[in-house]
Design a protein around this motif. Structure first.
Motif, PDB file in Angstrom:
ATOM      1  N   GLY A  52       7.431 -53.788  15.018  1.00  0.00           N
ATOM      2  CA  GLY A  52       7.652 -54.259  16.382  1.00  0.00           C
ATOM      3  C   GLY A  52       9.003 -54.905  16.550  1.00  0.00           C
ATOM      4  O   GLY A  52       9.694 -54.701  17.568  1.00  0.00           O
ATOM      5  N   ALA A  53       9.429 -55.683  15.561  1.00  0.00           N
ATOM      6  CA  ALA A  53      10.717 -56.370  15.628  1.00  0.00           C
ATOM      7  C   ALA A  53      11.876 -55.381  15.601  1.00  0.00           C
ATOM      8  O   ALA A  53      12.837 -55.497  16.376  1.00  0.00           O
ATOM      9  N   ILE A  54      11.801 -54.401  14.706  1.00  0.00           N
ATOM     10  CA  ILE A  54      12.864 -53.403  14.611  1.00  0.00           C
ATOM     11  C   ILE A  54      12.960 -52.591  15.897  1.00  0.00           C
ATOM     12  O   ILE A  54      14.059 -52.341  16.423  1.00  0.00           O
ATOM     13  N   MET A  55      11.819 -52.187  16.433  1.00  0.00           N
ATOM     14  CA  MET A  55      11.807 -51.403  17.666  1.00  0.00           C
ATOM     15  C   MET A  55      12.414 -52.184  18.823  1.00  0.00           C
ATOM     16  O   MET A  55      13.225 -51.654  19.594  1.00  0.00           O
ATOM     17  N   ALA A  56      12.041 -53.456  18.957  1.00  0.00           N
ATOM     18  CA  ALA A  56      12.556 -54.274  20.055  1.00  0.00           C
ATOM     19  C   ALA A  56      14.061 -54.479  19.922  1.00  0.00           C
ATOM     20  O   ALA A  56      14.808 -54.372  20.901  1.00  0.00           O
ATOM     21  N   ALA A  57      14.516 -54.771  18.705  1.00  0.00           N
ATOM     22  CA  ALA A  57      15.935 -55.030  18.478  1.00  0.00           C
ATOM     23  C   ALA A  57      16.785 -53.798  18.768  1.00  0.00           C
ATOM     24  O   ALA A  57      17.803 -53.879  19.469  1.00  0.00           O
TER      25      ALA A  57
ATOM     26  N   LEU B 166       2.120 -55.135  16.338  1.00  0.00           N
ATOM     27  CA  LEU B 166       3.387 -54.482  16.682  1.00  0.00           C
ATOM     28  C   LEU B 166       3.799 -54.829  18.111  1.00  0.00           C
ATOM     29  O   LEU B 166       4.947 -55.212  18.370  1.00  0.00           O
ATOM     30  N   LEU B 167       2.872 -54.718  19.046  1.00  0.00           N
ATOM     31  CA  LEU B 167       3.188 -54.980  20.446  1.00  0.00           C
ATOM     32  C   LEU B 167       3.494 -56.459  20.700  1.00  0.00           C
ATOM     33  O   LEU B 167       4.413 -56.794  21.459  1.00  0.00           O
ATOM     34  N   LEU B 168       2.713 -57.342  20.082  1.00  0.00           N
ATOM     35  CA  LEU B 168       2.950 -58.774  20.276  1.00  0.00           C
ATOM     36  C   LEU B 168       4.323 -59.177  19.743  1.00  0.00           C
ATOM     37  O   LEU B 168       5.048 -59.961  20.369  1.00  0.00           O
ATOM     38  N   THR B 169       4.675 -58.655  18.572  1.00  0.00           N
ATOM     39  CA  THR B 169       5.969 -58.991  17.995  1.00  0.00           C
ATOM     40  C   THR B 169       7.098 -58.338  18.773  1.00  0.00           C
ATOM     41  O   THR B 169       8.187 -58.913  18.910  1.00  0.00           O
ATOM     42  N   PHE B 170       6.839 -57.159  19.303  1.00  0.00           N
ATOM     43  CA  PHE B 170       7.839 -56.481  20.133  1.00  0.00           C
ATOM     44  C   PHE B 170       8.234 -57.362  21.314  1.00  0.00           C
ATOM     45  O   PHE B 170       9.414 -57.585  21.570  1.00  0.00           O
ATOM     46  N   GLN B 171       7.224 -57.872  22.033  1.00  0.00           N
ATOM     47  CA  GLN B 171       7.558 -58.686  23.200  1.00  0.00           C
ATOM     48  C   GLN B 171       8.224 -60.002  22.816  1.00  0.00           C
ATOM     49  O   GLN B 171       9.091 -60.503  23.532  1.00  0.00           O
ATOM     50  N   LEU B 172       7.867 -60.545  21.651  1.00  0.00           N
ATOM     51  CA  LEU B 172       8.505 -61.779  21.194  1.00  0.00           C
ATOM     52  C   LEU B 172       9.969 -61.544  20.852  1.00  0.00           C
ATOM     53  O   LEU B 172      10.855 -62.276  21.316  1.00  0.00           O
ATOM     54  N   VAL B 173      10.245 -60.529  20.047  1.00  0.00           N
ATOM     55  CA  VAL B 173      11.621 -60.259  19.625  1.00  0.00           C
ATOM     56  C   VAL B 173      12.467 -59.788  20.801  1.00  0.00           C
ATOM     57  O   VAL B 173      13.642 -60.147  20.912  1.00  0.00           O
ATOM     58  N   PHE B 174      11.894 -59.012  21.691  1.00  0.00           N
ATOM     59  CA  PHE B 174      12.638 -58.585  22.882  1.00  0.00           C
ATOM     60  C   PHE B 174      13.015 -59.794  23.729  1.00  0.00           C
ATOM     61  O   PHE B 174      14.124 -59.871  24.267  1.00  0.00           O
ATOM     62  N   THR B 175      12.095 -60.750  23.834  1.00  0.00           N
ATOM     63  CA  THR B 175      12.393 -61.981  24.564  1.00  0.00           C
ATOM     64  C   THR B 175      13.539 -62.740  23.899  1.00  0.00           C
ATOM     65  O   THR B 175      14.436 -63.266  24.583  1.00  0.00           O
TER      66      THR B 175
END
Length: 262
Positions: free
Chosen positions: A227-232, A151-160
């Protein structure tokens, strides 16, 4: 938002085809880098040049990162260069792509991942084919911890991705593709010992299908999707609210220099 009318356009199918080819190449190159040559039979001529475990981690991280950046650069103007179901889901949730495009992108990505993993399996020496490229939890890593890491790794990727591809920003410079590749590299450098650092459900799905090994596979869907949904949503509604108008994709036109920037 359904986008059914897009099915009649050549651009739609060109974009779907681009996601298929990009994912095939991404998985093929990335999975190929995971071959553990150090475990080759003692009579292997390549054993003298085998890397250490640390070197292998760096090799895998760089290969996935540069492969990601290269595919984004090559296919960004064709499909947006999602190359990741989690990214596609984030784009659908924030209305940057239509639902129908999201569904077909997902199918293309999964089929491309299986094809890429299959080619890597056929190309690898027989001694290395078992579970080639399959992501799995590290020693003493529980499913819950693996879920959190993904979740965290994908969060930082999608946020980037969202911050680097925001058409409202005027301060962007350099290569967006390399910025995304750097995010992938960071994620792998940290996450490989924990989960194999997937950050991409299709990347995990392809090798698992070829190896028929789905142990803890749910981690690599639930974690990245959350993670992706949260970042977006966090970026779009808290840090940098959008105008509410759907974006045509993730290719940003740079009026200042007349070029295209993903």
């Amino acid at each position: 938002m359904s986008g059914v009318d897009q099915l009649k356009t050549k651009e739609f199918w060109r974009a779907v085809g681009g996601e298929f080819v990009a994912m095939l190449l991404f998985v093929l190159l990335g999975v190929g880098s995971t071959i553990d040559w150090e475990s080759a039979p003692s009579d292997s001529k390549s054993i003298a040049s085998c890397p250490t475990q640390s070197d292998r981690t760096n090799l895998i991280s760089l290969c996935f990162a540069l492969s990601s950046a290269t595919m984004v650069q090559c296919f960004g103007h064709i499909s947006g260069g999602h190359i990741n179901p989690a990214v596609t889901l984030a784009m659908v949730v924030t209305r940057k792509v239509t639902i129908i495009k999201g569904v077909f992108y997902l199918l293309a990505q999964l089929v491309g991942a299986v094809a890429g993993a299959g080619i890597a399996h056929l190309a690898a020496p027989p001694d290395f084919r078992e579970n080639l490229g399959v992501t799995g939890l590290g020693k003493n890593v529980s499913g819950e911890l693996g879920l959190l890491v993904e979740l965290l790794l994908t969060f930082q990727l999608v946020f980037t991705i969202f911050t680097s591809c925001d058409p409202k920003r005027t301060d962007l410079g350099g290569s967006t593709a390399l910025a995304i590749g750097a995010s992938v590299w960071i994620g792998h450098s940290f996450g490989i010992p924990f989960t194999g650092a997937s950050m991409n459900p299709a990347r995990s799905f392809g090798p698992s299908v070829i190896a028929t090994n789905f142990k803890d596979h749910w981690v690599y869907w639930v974690g990245p999707f959350l993670g992706a949904i949260m970042a977006a949503l966090l970026y779009e509604h808290i840090f940098c609210p959008s105008s509410g108008e759907p974006s045509p994709g993730r290719v940003i036109r740079r009026e200042a220099n007349g070029g295209l920037h993903r």
